[in-house]
Design an enzyme around this catalytic site. Structure first.
Site, PDB file in Angstrom:
ATOM      1  N   LYS A  39       0.832  -1.222   0.000  1.00 45.40           N
ATOM      2  CA  LYS A  39       0.000   0.000   0.000  1.00 45.40           C
ATOM      3  C   LYS A  39       0.861   1.264   0.000  1.00 45.40           C
ATOM      4  O   LYS A  39       0.545   2.251  -0.670  1.00 45.40           O
ATOM      5  CB  LYS A  39      -0.957  -0.014   1.176  1.00 45.40           C
ATOM      6  N   GLY A  40       1.967   1.224   0.760  1.00 42.06           N
ATOM      7  CA  GLY A  40       2.832   2.398   0.821  1.00 42.06           C
ATOM      8  C   GLY A  40       3.405   2.721  -0.548  1.00 42.06           C
ATOM      9  O   GLY A  40       3.254   3.827  -1.066  1.00 42.06           O
ATOM     10  N   LYS A 215     -20.757   2.860  -5.229  1.00 41.76           N
ATOM     11  CA  LYS A 215     -21.688   3.945  -4.863  1.00 41.76           C
ATOM     12  C   LYS A 215     -20.994   5.306  -4.797  1.00 41.76           C
ATOM     13  O   LYS A 215     -21.642   6.311  -4.514  1.00 41.76           O
ATOM     14  CB  LYS A 215     -22.354   3.621  -3.511  1.00 41.76           C
ATOM     15  N   ASP A 243      -5.506   2.510  -3.121  1.00 42.43           N
ATOM     16  CA  ASP A 243      -4.222   3.229  -3.041  1.00 42.43           C
ATOM     17  C   ASP A 243      -4.174   4.349  -4.074  1.00 42.43           C
ATOM     18  O   ASP A 243      -3.656   5.435  -3.805  1.00 42.43           O
ATOM     19  CB  ASP A 243      -3.051   2.264  -3.284  1.00 42.43           C
TER      20      ASP A 243
END
Ligand code: RIB
Length: 291
Positions: A39-40, A215, A243
């Site tokens: 993620k980083g 949504k 991310d």
């Protein structure tokens, strides 16, 4: 103003499967690829592709050279990434024909950060600089406390959610960027409206971005609200969609765009990411988002 991302760096092994494997089942994969991820790293790449100078910190092992190279190729400043005597973090990802994924994470080097290293990195930043955090690394609570003391603006993507998030002093966060599941895990509320209400009650000085999948996404800052519909695309691989959203939302804010424009830009960028295979490699460039 500088941007620091203290986060995970992973090697993703991505298996293409007809459907995500069930307990006790064995499935054969049609294709396997190795991609840079975490993620980083993904969020730093999103920022860099959106034209923002970003410095990545975090720990990798000797096997992490491809991650350093990938970051450098994309203009991410890697000088604060350190090498430790532990295997680089990795993820085993299944991606189904419908584009859904399931991820098994081995934190490895991402959990080898320590107080000295955290201090050494944060000492290079000052009041007004941004610190972006996710939850695939250790020392999260310390990072939040030390960066707050320095007057940095903290951006937290509380993913993956676990007790380490709840143990941190989340009142110090400037921006939360999270999905409904993370919203539920922090507030105990299911409905987006209730999540936002609870978040603003508990963290009155924080700005909240709540992504709602198909949504759309909403933003809350005190009484102020903004909403963005999602862009409909055929999902090929949803890995790194969140991310991309985080990196692009922040990039738009740093570029001085209005909240409504930042939400739109982040939603469009993440819709492009889900239409392609892989994590960081699937994140679009700014020009593709605004073509
Ligand atoms: O958010 C996507 C990322 O989560 C993947 O790149 C994988 O490394 C996991 O950390």
């Amino acid at each position: 103003m500088k941007v620091l991302n203290f986060g995970s760096l992973n090697i993703d092994s991505v298996y293409r499967v007809e459907h995500i494997v069930k307990p006790g089942e064995t499935v054969s994969s049609k294709k396997v690829n190795l991609y840079p991820g975490g993620k980083g790293l993904n969020q730093s790449i999103a920022l860099a592709k959106a034209g923002i100078s970003v410095c990545q910190a975090g720990s990798i092992g000797k096997d992490g050279a491809m991650l350093l190279e990938f970051c450098r190729e994309h203009g991410v400043d890697t000088r604060l990434i350190r090498s430790v005597a532990m295997q680089t973090g990795n993820a085993v990802i299944q991606v189904s024909d419908t584009g859904e994924n399931s991820i098994v994470l081995f934190p490895g080097a991402n959990f080898q950060n320590d107080t000295d290293y955290v201090k050494q990195v944060l000492n290079q930043f000052e009041a007004g600089d941004f610190l972006i955090l996710q939850n695939e690394i250790n020392c999260l609570r310390e990072m939040i406390d030390l960066a707050y003391e320095r007057g940095m603006k903290l951006v937290l993507n509380p993913s993956p959610m676990n007790r380490y998030i709840l143990e941190a002093d989340l009142r110090k966060i400037t921006y939360f960027i999270m999905n409904e599941i993370e919203g539920y895990q922090i507030t105990g509320r299911m409905e987006p409206e209730e999540i936002l209400k609870e978040m603003s009650g508990r963290f009155p000085s924080s700005k909240i971005v709540l992504t709602l999948g198909e949504k759309g996404a909403c933003y809350q800052e005190g009484e102020r609200r903004a909403f963005q519909d999602s862009y409909k695309v055929k999902a090929v691989d949803t890995t790194a969609a969140g991310d991309t959203f985080t990196g692009y939302f922040l990039a738009a804010i740093i570029r001085g765009m209005k909240i409504e424009e930042a939400l739109k830009c982040a939603s469009k960028a993440s819709s492009i990411t889900v239409s392609r295979m892989g994590a960081a490699v699937s994140i679009p460039y700014w020009q593709e988002v605004f073509c």
